[in-house]
Design a protein around this motif. Structure first.
Motif, PDB file in Angstrom:
ATOM      1  N   ALA A 192      -6.199   2.075  -4.486  1.00 50.82           N
ATOM      2  CA  ALA A 192      -5.822   0.831  -4.772  1.00 50.82           C
ATOM      3  C   ALA A 192      -4.655   0.436  -5.214  1.00 50.82           C
ATOM      4  O   ALA A 192      -3.790  -0.542  -4.556  1.00 50.82           O
ATOM      5  N   VAL A 193      -3.785   1.269  -5.673  1.00 50.64           N
ATOM      6  CA  VAL A 193      -2.403   1.201  -6.089  1.00 50.64           C
ATOM      7  C   VAL A 193      -1.604   1.373  -4.701  1.00 50.64           C
ATOM      8  O   VAL A 193      -0.771   0.747  -4.479  1.00 50.64           O
ATOM      9  N   VAL A 194      -2.009   2.251  -3.897  1.00 50.46           N
ATOM     10  CA  VAL A 194      -1.555   2.477  -2.693  1.00 50.46           C
ATOM     11  C   VAL A 194      -1.347   1.020  -1.586  1.00 50.46           C
ATOM     12  O   VAL A 194      -0.786   0.418  -1.137  1.00 50.46           O
ATOM     13  N   VAL A 195      -2.913   0.489  -1.927  1.00 51.24           N
ATOM     14  CA  VAL A 195      -2.978  -0.618  -1.083  1.00 51.24           C
ATOM     15  C   VAL A 195      -2.081  -1.828  -1.693  1.00 51.24           C
ATOM     16  O   VAL A 195      -1.611  -2.668  -0.722  1.00 51.24           O
ATOM     17  N   PHE A 196      -1.884  -2.051  -2.795  1.00 47.37           N
ATOM     18  CA  PHE A 196      -1.317  -3.090  -3.339  1.00 47.37           C
ATOM     19  C   PHE A 196       0.229  -2.921  -3.189  1.00 47.37           C
ATOM     20  O   PHE A 196       0.814  -3.842  -3.154  1.00 47.37           O
ATOM     21  N   LEU A 208       5.544 -12.103  -8.254  1.00 47.81           N
ATOM     22  CA  LEU A 208       4.394 -11.247  -7.867  1.00 47.81           C
ATOM     23  C   LEU A 208       4.635  -9.747  -8.263  1.00 47.81           C
ATOM     24  O   LEU A 208       3.864  -9.229  -8.734  1.00 47.81           O
ATOM     25  N   TRP A 209       5.785  -9.132  -8.221  1.00 48.18           N
ATOM     26  CA  TRP A 209       6.139  -7.918  -8.741  1.00 48.18           C
ATOM     27  C   TRP A 209       5.739  -7.919 -10.378  1.00 48.18           C
ATOM     28  O   TRP A 209       5.357  -6.999 -10.740  1.00 48.18           O
ATOM     29  N   TRP A 210       6.384  -8.954 -11.122  1.00 40.24           N
ATOM     30  CA  TRP A 210       6.046  -9.051 -12.595  1.00 40.24           C
ATOM     31  C   TRP A 210       4.278  -9.050 -12.635  1.00 40.24           C
ATOM     32  O   TRP A 210       3.893  -8.378 -13.595  1.00 40.24           O
ATOM     33  N   ALA A 211       3.730  -9.640 -11.864  1.00 42.70           N
ATOM     34  CA  ALA A 211       2.275  -9.753 -12.023  1.00 42.70           C
ATOM     35  C   ALA A 211       1.523  -8.345 -11.628  1.00 42.70           C
ATOM     36  O   ALA A 211       0.843  -8.084 -12.407  1.00 42.70           O
ATOM     37  N   MET A 212       2.196  -7.954 -10.736  1.00 42.10           N
ATOM     38  CA  MET A 212       1.513  -6.686 -10.137  1.00 42.10           C
ATOM     39  C   MET A 212       1.892  -5.094 -10.964  1.00 42.10           C
ATOM     40  O   MET A 212       1.180  -4.270 -11.200  1.00 42.10           O
ATOM     41  N   ALA A 213       3.158  -5.334 -11.780  1.00 37.50           N
ATOM     42  CA  ALA A 213       3.575  -4.091 -12.491  1.00 37.50           C
ATOM     43  C   ALA A 213       2.710  -3.479 -13.593  1.00 37.50           C
ATOM     44  O   ALA A 213       2.048  -2.466 -13.332  1.00 37.50           O
ATOM     45  N   PRO A 214       2.011  -4.386 -14.243  1.00 35.30           N
ATOM     46  CA  PRO A 214       1.140  -3.906 -15.288  1.00 35.30           C
ATOM     47  C   PRO A 214      -0.344  -3.414 -14.455  1.00 35.30           C
ATOM     48  O   PRO A 214      -0.885  -2.733 -15.097  1.00 35.30           O
ATOM     49  N   LEU A 215      -0.650  -4.360 -13.349  1.00 37.70           N
ATOM     50  CA  LEU A 215      -1.972  -3.728 -13.017  1.00 37.70           C
ATOM     51  C   LEU A 215      -1.656  -2.253 -12.278  1.00 37.70           C
ATOM     52  O   LEU A 215      -2.617  -1.320 -12.439  1.00 37.70           O
ATOM     53  N   LEU A 216      -0.619  -2.089 -11.686  1.00 36.99           N
ATOM     54  CA  LEU A 216      -0.468  -0.760 -11.100  1.00 36.99           C
ATOM     55  C   LEU A 216      -0.108   0.213 -12.115  1.00 36.99           C
ATOM     56  O   LEU A 216      -0.754   1.423 -11.856  1.00 36.99           O
ATOM     57  N   VAL A 217       0.393   0.223 -13.190  1.00 35.93           N
ATOM     58  CA  VAL A 217       0.572   0.911 -14.464  1.00 35.93           C
ATOM     59  C   VAL A 217      -1.080   1.204 -14.881  1.00 35.93           C
ATOM     60  O   VAL A 217      -1.071   2.401 -14.957  1.00 35.93           O
ATOM     61  N   ILE A 218      -1.674   0.312 -14.978  1.00 34.32           N
ATOM     62  CA  ILE A 218      -3.187   0.497 -15.621  1.00 34.32           C
ATOM     63  C   ILE A 218      -3.878   1.281 -14.651  1.00 34.32           C
ATOM     64  O   ILE A 218      -4.661   2.134 -14.967  1.00 34.32           O
ATOM     65  N   VAL A 232       0.627  -3.817   0.581  1.00 34.80           N
ATOM     66  CA  VAL A 232       0.415  -5.339   0.791  1.00 34.80           C
ATOM     67  C   VAL A 232       1.351  -6.262   0.263  1.00 34.80           C
ATOM     68  O   VAL A 232       1.555  -7.315   0.533  1.00 34.80           O
ATOM     69  N   GLN A 233       1.818  -5.856  -1.084  1.00 31.80           N
ATOM     70  CA  GLN A 233       2.682  -6.842  -1.713  1.00 31.80           C
ATOM     71  C   GLN A 233       3.966  -7.199  -0.974  1.00 31.80           C
ATOM     72  O   GLN A 233       4.080  -8.304  -1.012  1.00 31.80           O
ATOM     73  N   PRO A 234       4.571  -6.577  -0.208  1.00 35.52           N
ATOM     74  CA  PRO A 234       5.750  -7.097   0.337  1.00 35.52           C
ATOM     75  C   PRO A 234       5.151  -8.030   1.680  1.00 35.52           C
ATOM     76  O   PRO A 234       5.948  -9.001   1.896  1.00 35.52           O
ATOM     77  N   MET A 235       4.036  -7.885   2.244  1.00 34.90           N
ATOM     78  CA  MET A 235       3.617  -8.684   3.238  1.00 34.90           C
ATOM     79  C   MET A 235       3.320 -10.219   2.614  1.00 34.90           C
ATOM     80  O   MET A 235       3.613 -11.334   3.148  1.00 34.90           O
ATOM     81  N   VAL A 236       2.764 -10.112   1.246  1.00 39.69           N
ATOM     82  CA  VAL A 236       2.493 -11.274   0.566  1.00 39.69           C
ATOM     83  C   VAL A 236       3.887 -12.207   0.090  1.00 39.69           C
ATOM     84  O   VAL A 236       3.934 -13.185   0.342  1.00 39.69           O
TER      85      VAL A 236
END
Length: 170
Positions: A28-32, A51-61, A35-39
């Motif tokens: 899931a981390v790899v997919v996010f 979007l990076w601010w939103a994704m950072a804690p998700l990726l860490v967790i 996909v992030q640069p595409m979005v």
């Protein structure tokens, strides 16, 4: 199966389940990240930064969860260790305290970048997914098969990670 009952295929089945959970979170981390640069490319600059601010804690967790499941395979009965090592338990106790700080800081960063309304909604949904992952790992178990979710989530079971940390800390 993960709530303390042994799977039909014993410890070997539980080890496979933990491997699947750990590699699934890592995937899931790899997919996010892919996909992030595409979005972000479809958003304005502020939206991409938000979007990076939103994704950072998700990726860490998710990385913390992946590491937990993969490490937990080594302290299952018959794996050679009697339980979660104390150092790992201390690390996850720190994560339990620091992750909400990370979530709050990243929410502030997300909001301060000033994304447009559409990007803001997307970013808040991604950030909220990080909150749900935190709750699922450190507060109350939320992940169940869809067919059993409504009947089982109400039981407010303690996550396996929290139980492992408590056993190692006692």
């Amino acid at each position: 199966m993960i709530d303390g009952a042994r799977p039909r295929h014993g410890i070997a089945g539980l080890r496979r389940t933990y491997l699947s959970l750990g590699t699934g979170e890592l995937a899931a981390v790899v997919v996010f990240v892919v996909v992030q640069p595409m979005v972000a490319g479809r958003l304005d600059d502020a939206g991409g930064r938000a979007l990076w601010w939103a994704m950072a804690p998700l990726l860490v967790i998710l990385l913390q969860g992946s590491a937990y499941w993969l490490l937990a395979r080594t302290w299952l009965p018959g794996a050679g260790r009697p339980g979660m090592p104390r150092g790992v338990a201390l690390l996850y106790q720190a994560f339990r305290l620091l992750d909400p700080v990370l979530l709050a800081a990243c929410l502030a960063g997300l909001l301060l970048t000033g994304p447009g309304p559409g990007a803001l909604v997307l970013c808040l949904l991604v950030w909220a997914f990080g909150v749900l992952e935190y709750v699922n790992y450190f507060v109350v178990r939320l992940s169940y098969p869809m067919t059993q979710w409504f009947t089982r989530v109400g039981r407010r079971r303690t996550p396996v990670l929290v139980r492992d940390v408590a056993r190692a800390s006692s």
